[in-house]
Scaffold this motif. Structure first.
Motif, PDB file in Angstrom:
ATOM      1  N   ASP A 126    -103.642  96.853 -25.555  1.00 17.53           N
ATOM      2  CA  ASP A 126    -103.238  97.271 -26.903  1.00 17.53           C
ATOM      3  C   ASP A 126    -104.100  98.410 -27.413  1.00 17.53           C
ATOM      4  N   LEU A 180     -98.622  98.083 -31.986  1.00 15.75           N
ATOM      5  CA  LEU A 180     -98.463  96.759 -31.400  1.00 15.75           C
ATOM      6  C   LEU A 180     -99.407  95.787 -32.089  1.00 15.75           C
ATOM      7  N   TYR A 216    -102.430  93.768 -32.506  1.00 17.82           N
ATOM      8  CA  TYR A 216    -103.731  94.011 -31.899  1.00 17.82           C
ATOM      9  C   TYR A 216    -104.456  92.688 -31.733  1.00 17.82           C
ATOM     10  N   SER A 232    -109.347  91.346 -30.763  1.00 17.47           N
ATOM     11  CA  SER A 232    -108.430  92.413 -30.373  1.00 17.47           C
ATOM     12  C   SER A 232    -108.418  92.568 -28.856  1.00 17.47           C
TER      13      SER A 232
END
Length: 346
Positions: free
Chosen positions: A127, A137, A139, A148
């Motif tokens: 991502d 997108l 995360y 993340s």
């Protein structure tokens, strides 16, 4: 070869002798004006003014036979400028990394090598990477749903990944450093696809056994019998050799002379500084021919363990350009011998 000597002569004047630029147009002498009977002849007043000139010129071998002028490309061994050499000269060399050779290994499937290569170059479609390319997108890591999704998190920080590394460390009884991808790469397992031989380490043996990997034992050393064979009556035999610790690296060559009875006649050994193995092997043969010619041993038999040196007698292109004049002088000398020296492999 006179043009090559002239270029070196001219460079020495410009660099070491520090002759002012406005005096260069007064320099009309040619290199041939300073050569007499194949030796350097420098006037005494010029030697007094420039004491480093004659020692510098003595580094260059003067051909015994006149040859056509030839420009030398000093950045490779054979002295010929190729398109590859020109491209390499104007382009910067790539970055050298410690993991490259171990990554692209015949024992590792190419798909796995390519995946690790993408990891090291931050090319994995996480991502984090996709966001830099404009893709919006969620995360979030799909394994722990806490942090993340980044490359370092997936492979080094995620609790799921850390549990896997700890499991593997417990099996192989070895601490795995997960501080970076480079240290993590030091622990690898290639499986049954490899044909490489196993080492003698007990810990490696236990790891291979645990994963049920077929162990390939190293082949026993093959013993080759080498005998020194005497020459014919009246012949002299010289066994030469050369080596370097690196390519290039500290190099040396040596040789041993014996007569047809096997009696020791003499030997030589020479430190060549930084050079490659081919340079050292050829220098051993050159010194052997020069010694035999000086002692008037006109029936000489040479032995060495380099196929390239044997090829050099048929194709002088093998000879490094730094040795070409000296090698051609040796070829001229052996023409004056009663029998041409035979060069054979051990």
């Amino acid at each position: 070869m006179r043009r090559v000597l002239f270029l070196c002569f001219y460079i020495e004047f410009n660099n070491s002798l520090q002759i002012p630029q406005h005096l260069h147009h007064f320099l009309h002498a040619k290199v041939s004006d300073f050569i007499l009977n194949h030796q350097w002849i420098v006037p005494l007043d010029l030697q007094a003014a420039y004491p480093t000139l004659l020692p510098y010129l003595n580094q260059f071998t003067i051909p015994l036979e006149d040859k056509e002028d030839k420009l030398i490309w000093i950045h490779n061994a054979h002295g010929e400028l190729t398109l590859k050499d020109a491209y390499s000269f104007f382009t910067t060399s790539g970055q050298k990394v410690s993991w490259a050779k171990s990554l692209w290994n015949i024992a590792i499937p190419p798909s796995k090598s390519f995946m690790v290569w993408r990891l090291f170059h931050h090319k994995m479609p996480t991502d984090e990477i996709l966001a830099t390319r404009g893709m919006q997108l969620p995360y979030m890591c799909c394994l722990c749903n806490k942090d993340s999704e980044t490359t370092n998190h997936l492979f080094l920080e995620c609790q799921f990944s850390l549990a896997l590394w700890n499991w593997l460390a417990a099996i192989i009884n070895h601490r795995i450093d997960v501080s970076s991808l480079s240290t993590l790469w030091q622990v690898t397992s290639v499986g049954n696809c490899t044909r490489l031989t196993a080492g003698s380490s007990i810990s490696d043996f236990e790891i291979l056994k645990f994963f049920k990997i077929e162990i390939h034992q190293s082949r026993p050393a093959k013993i080759v019998e080498v005998l020194w064979s005497p020459t014919l009556n009246g012949w002299y035999k010289c066994n030469t050799g050369g080596t370097s610790m690196g390519n290039p690296g500290p190099a040396a060559c040596a040789g041993v002379f014996r007569n047809y009875k096997g009696e020791f006649l003499g030997c030589f050994a020479k430190n060549l500084g930084i050079a490659n193995a081919l340079f050292a092997e050829i220098m051993g043969v050159i010194i052997a021919i020069e010694c035999a010619f000086e002692k008037n041993w006109k029936q000489l038999w040479l032995e060495c363990d380099s196929k390239l040196v044997v090829l050099a007698f048929k194709s002088p292109h093998v000879i490094p350009w730094q040795l070409k004049n000296r090698w051609l002088n040796c070829i001229t000398k052996i023409k004056n011998m009663i029998n041409l020296p035979l060069l054979v492999l051990l």
